[in-house]
Write an enzyme that holds these catalytic residues in place. Structure first.
Site, PDB file in Angstrom:
ATOM      1  N   ASP A 138      -0.335   4.097   2.481  1.00  0.00           N
ATOM      2  CA  ASP A 138       0.991   4.505   3.421  1.00  0.00           C
ATOM      3  C   ASP A 138       0.735   5.115   4.452  1.00  0.00           C
ATOM      4  O   ASP A 138      -0.169   4.881   5.207  1.00  0.00           O
ATOM      5  CB  ASP A 138       2.032   5.746   2.765  1.00  0.00           C
ATOM      6  CG  ASP A 138       3.237   4.910   3.030  1.00  0.00           C
ATOM      7  OD1 ASP A 138       3.817   5.465   3.604  1.00  0.00           O
ATOM      8  OD2 ASP A 138       4.184   4.988   1.981  1.00  0.00           O
ATOM      9  N   HIS A 177       7.665   8.983   6.086  1.00  0.00           N
ATOM     10  CA  HIS A 177       7.374   7.423   4.835  1.00  0.00           C
ATOM     11  C   HIS A 177       6.566   8.232   4.144  1.00  0.00           C
ATOM     12  O   HIS A 177       6.455   7.708   3.372  1.00  0.00           O
ATOM     13  CB  HIS A 177       7.427   6.672   5.978  1.00  0.00           C
ATOM     14  CG  HIS A 177       7.441   5.200   5.322  1.00  0.00           C
ATOM     15  ND1 HIS A 177       6.107   4.399   4.401  1.00  0.00           N
ATOM     16  CD2 HIS A 177       8.205   4.270   4.920  1.00  0.00           C
ATOM     17  CE1 HIS A 177       6.948   3.456   3.623  1.00  0.00           C
ATOM     18  NE2 HIS A 177       8.034   3.647   4.475  1.00  0.00           N
ATOM     19  N   SER A 216      10.824  -0.161   0.332  1.00  0.00           N
ATOM     20  CA  SER A 216       9.783   1.538   0.703  1.00  0.00           C
ATOM     21  C   SER A 216      10.343   2.344  -0.395  1.00  0.00           C
ATOM     22  O   SER A 216       8.671   3.208  -0.732  1.00  0.00           O
ATOM     23  CB  SER A 216       9.535   2.013   1.661  1.00  0.00           C
ATOM     24  OG  SER A 216       9.189   1.014   2.954  1.00  0.00           O
TER      25      SER A 216
END
Length: 835
Positions: free
Chosen positions: A179, A254, A617
């Protein structure tokens, strides 16, 4: 400190060679991913003894060759297989491109044998003619694709109880997340709950990369590894060192968010904008986290870096790989399965690693999935039953629903509404966009706004990050407003407006129609001078009902409109379309998760320690965490067995016992929906507790997947190129894979399908029930059986088309045990042909 200086030196070298290459080389130069014939390390037990380990070293004369992966070594030590492969790669490059410039970025050796290199198309052509080279693929870009969800999934009273509570759920399992990195200082990743009994698994060999902004001590028994991969981006000259950071630190947010969903510590207070929204927990709060940063805020990522991250994670011996990323475009080739990322993940599965990937946010169109590889467990996004909503009560008794994690105005008092564009100082133009969006208080007259509700426009600039709610709130405070109301600019369409944290009373009207209703009331209540048309009185009043308290009455789960759908997009000829995707759905909408202190991905949560984000996600790490609970209970489970347990126990019903619905559009999403099909939700919504006791499992091996790839028309050379193995006579098609689903793209009269079940529970008797797809008849043999613990049972399904149709239809098969187990698999038939 040595690791830090190596990382710093590598970055400097990469930046230098990027400049060097740009100035001296063909402008058509690009990054290519090259694979070679010799098997990678994960396959080395298969015929490794036939390979000659004598590798020549790089000549000192090759001054134009810069191998960024080569490290000093003691030549008196035996040559490792890893070093052997690296030397072979270097030799091929040196001999093929002698005297020419090129940049080798990565050496892949564990899951695939190959390298990433920056070369011209002419040089790529030269390499392709070498007998040692099997495949050359241009690099491609990729993109990124919880206080309540543990309760919604039933973990505290179910799966966690079986694992000994949250203090031990996921113990001994390492989840590798590829990620945007991680914020190691976040309280979700502390290890104070880890007693000395719970140490880092001895098999894990990962390291914690040390850089200036990821100092020594960043890792612990919770965060056990952290690295970054950016060579492809750096050599392209698009890496922003100040914003993206050449270290594992998360400058986006994220990666920190997804890591906390999968395995964040339990009981971490969620404080946002000064408000307490409960305590957060990951799905497997006692699992270990290893982070492999290959995605970046300013540009996304590239396959060459992602493959390097996957390769390293597998070599480090993680148990689960979670990827909340999807390709920006579908990889080219004879089938979607053949690309460097999916093929590296196939080798990871052979190594025993369970691989989870986000389905992507390209819904609601059918055929919007990017990856259909059956060895990857693909997760779509659903809603859950919690929502935060506030409302605006107007003076004409109309109530408009809004979004905003904000308090309300005091009591039942009504406050005057004043638009920013109607409260200007004399020297300000009314058409100033920043003024209408309340981004600049210097042009507003505080005397007109003090004690009132400030009305602002929410334009596309907010979506693009050019304007922010935070700045508007600062403006409101500077002019002494009691709160803020945002109406939606009519050009903001196709975007989901999530609840936004506000420290003062506030609300965003997310509907264009409701915004028109609001503006109509506001404008009609203005009193103007008959002569000059100047506003002499603001007649519209309203009060805000706060949105800090959650509502748990939503019908859920539902498949979110943005969640990617099946069937396989290459099924125009109905070839290679016998794979069901997504596999399951999991919570992905409005998910609370940890947020990096440097996170820039959501401007509204910048500077906060938690953020509420939506997307597939967020769904993927939910399943990665649940898979860790299964791995903890069944350490010997293969990746396919874990996937089977999650799939066959999934539910196709919402919390009220009704069929799960799917949204078909962003606008009026709840009014534009229908019952979900397997192409929307796979096997259904994950059931964490049931997955820990599935009764029967469908297992598949690497050899099965290999035979499936060999069954694709014209695939033999590509399979050889990627795996180093030659296709044999045992090729099969997708329907023949022992998957916990049956998908038949083209039912030409009759098809016989077989499945093999393994009993992982106690001795049990099962009866089989089924519903058939429309236009299809089905017989099952046997229709009941007794199966002892640890034994296998083969089931034969005979499908017959009863009409000609090109419309997909669906059914299911249920295996019902006398000990209470229910094993359900979906059936999908796309095209039916009879004569």
């Amino acid at each position: 400190m040595g690791v830090y200086w190596r990382a710093h030196f590598l970055l400097s070298v990469l930046l230098f060679v990027a400049f060097w290459w740009e100035g001296l080389c063909d402008e058509n130069a690009a990054v290519y991913i090259v694979t070679m014939k010799q098997p990678p390390a994960v396959h080395q037990n298969k015929g490794l003894e036939s390979w000659d380990f004598k590798a020549s070293t790089t000549s000192k004369k090759d001054s134009t060759v810069l191998d960024l992966t080569k490290k000093p070594r003691n030549n008196t030590k035996p040559l490792s297989y890893k070093s052997y492969l690296t030397r072979l790669q270097n030799t091929v490059l040196r001999r093929t491109l002698r005297g020419e410039r090129y940049i080798k970025l990565y050496s892949y050796h564990y899951l695939i044998n190959g390298f990433a290199v920056m070369i011209t198309p002419q040089q790529a052509e030269k390499l392709s003619r070498r007998k040692e080279i099997t495949n050359i693929t241009p690099d491609f870009s990729v993109r990124t694709a919880t206080t309540h969800t543990p309760e919604f999934l039933g973990l505290p009273q179910g799966a966690w109880v079986r694992d000994g509570g949250p203090q031990s759920a996921g113990e001994g399992v390492v989840i590798g997340l590829i990620d945007t990195g991680i914020d190691p200082a976040h309280p979700s990743f502390v290890d104070e709950f880890f007693t000395s009994k719970f140490s880092i698994p001895a098999r894990f060999s990962g390291i914690c990369e040390v850089t200036r902004d990821f100092p020594s001590g960043s890792c612990n028994r919770k965060l056990v590894g952290a690295r970054h991969f950016a060579a492809s981006a750096i050599t392209r000259g698009i890496f922003n060192a100040s914003q993206d950071r050449a270290s594992p630190i998360d400058c986006d947010g994220h990666g920190t968010h997804t890591a906390s969903i999968a395995a964040g510590s339990n009981g971490i207070p969620v404080i946002v904008a000064g408000h307490n929204f409960g305590n957060a927990s990951g799905m497997a709060p006692h699992a270990h986290i290893a982070v492999y940063k290959a995605l970046y805020k300013s540009f996304g990522g590239f396959a060459a870096d992602v493959v390097a991250a996957i390769d390293q994670a597998a070599e480090d011996s993680v148990d689960i790989i979670s990827l909340s990323i999807t390709p920006n475009r579908r990889p080219p080739g004879i089938a979607t399965f053949f690309n460097p990322i999916d093929m590296a993940l196939l080798s990871a599965v052979e190594a025993g690693i369970f691989v989870v990937q986000a389905a992507g946010n390209t819904g609601p169109a059918p055929k919007s999935m990017s990856s259909f590889s059956p060895w990857i467990f693909t997760v779509g996004a659903s809603s859950h039953d919690r929502s935060y909503s506030n409302s605006l009560v107007l003076g004409n008794d109309l109530t408009i629903t809004g979004v905003g994690l904000a308090p309300g105005t005091t009591g039942d008092d009504m406050y005057t509404l004043v638009a920013a564009t109607h409260a200007l100082k004399n020297d300000t133009k009314a058409n100033d966009m920043y003024v209408g969006e309340c981004q600049d208080p210097t042009h507003l007259d505080p005397g007109l706004i003090k004690g009132n509700l400030l009305v602002c426009s929410y334009s596309v600039r907010f979506v693009l990050g050019l304007s922010s709610v935070k700045q508007a709130l600062e403006t409101a405070q500077n002019v002494s407003a009691v709160g803020v109301v945002f109406y939606l600019d009519p050009f903001v369409i196709g975007f989901q407006l999530n609840p936004t944290p506000m420290r003062m009373a506030g609300l965003i009207i997310p509907s264009a129609d409701d915004s028109k209703t609001f503006l109509s009331y506001y404008n009609s209540s203005l009193v103007r001078d008959d002569t000059s048309s100047r506003i002499v009185q603001f007649g519209a009043v309203a009060r805000i009902v706060g949105g800090l308290n959650p509502n748990f009455s939503n019908i859920a789960p539902k498949v979110m409109y943005y969640s990617a759908r099946g069937p396989d997009p290459e099924d125009t000829s109905l070839a290679n379309a016998d794979i069901l995707k997504p596999n399951v759905i999991a919570p992905g909408n409005s998910i609370w998760g940890a947020w990096s202190s440097l996170g820039l991905d959501s401007a509204e949560f910048q500077g906060e320690s938690f953020a509420m984000i939506s997307g597939t996600s967020m769904a993927a790490p939910h399943v990665a965490g649940l898979a860790a609970l299964i791995k903890q209970k069944y350490p010997g489970f293969s990746p396919s067995a874990i996937g089977s347990a999650l799939s066959t126990t999934a539910s196709v019903y919402d919390k009220h016992g009704n069929p799960i619905y799917v949204q078909h559009s962003y606008a009026n999403s709840d009014a534009n929906e229908s019952p979900a099909t397997p192409f929307d939700m796979g096997s259904g919504f994950v059931n964490a507790t049931a997955a820990l006791d599935p009764g029967l499992i469908f297992d598949s091996s690497y050899d099965d997947f290999f035979s499936f790839l060999c069954g694709i028309n014209g695939s033999a050379p590509v399979v050889l190129n990627y795996t180093g193995s030659t296709c044999g006579p045992s090729a099969i098609n997708g329907t023949d894979l022992n998957l916990p689903s049956i998908t038949i793209a083209m039912l030409n009269q009759t098809r016989v399908v077989r499945r093999t079940l393994t009993n992982i529970g106690t001795n049990e008797s099962y009866v089989i029930g089924f519903s058939t797809p429309y236009g299809v008849s089905l017989s099952v043999s046997p229709d009941q059986f007794f199966i002892a613990s640890g034994q296998k049972q083969s089931i034969t399904f005979i499908f017959n088309a009863t009409l000609n149709s090109t419309s997909a239809s669906f059914g299911k098969v249920g295996f019902y045990g006398d000990k209470g187990h229910m094993v359900i698999i979906p059936i999908s038939v796309i095209s039916k042909i009879i004569y």
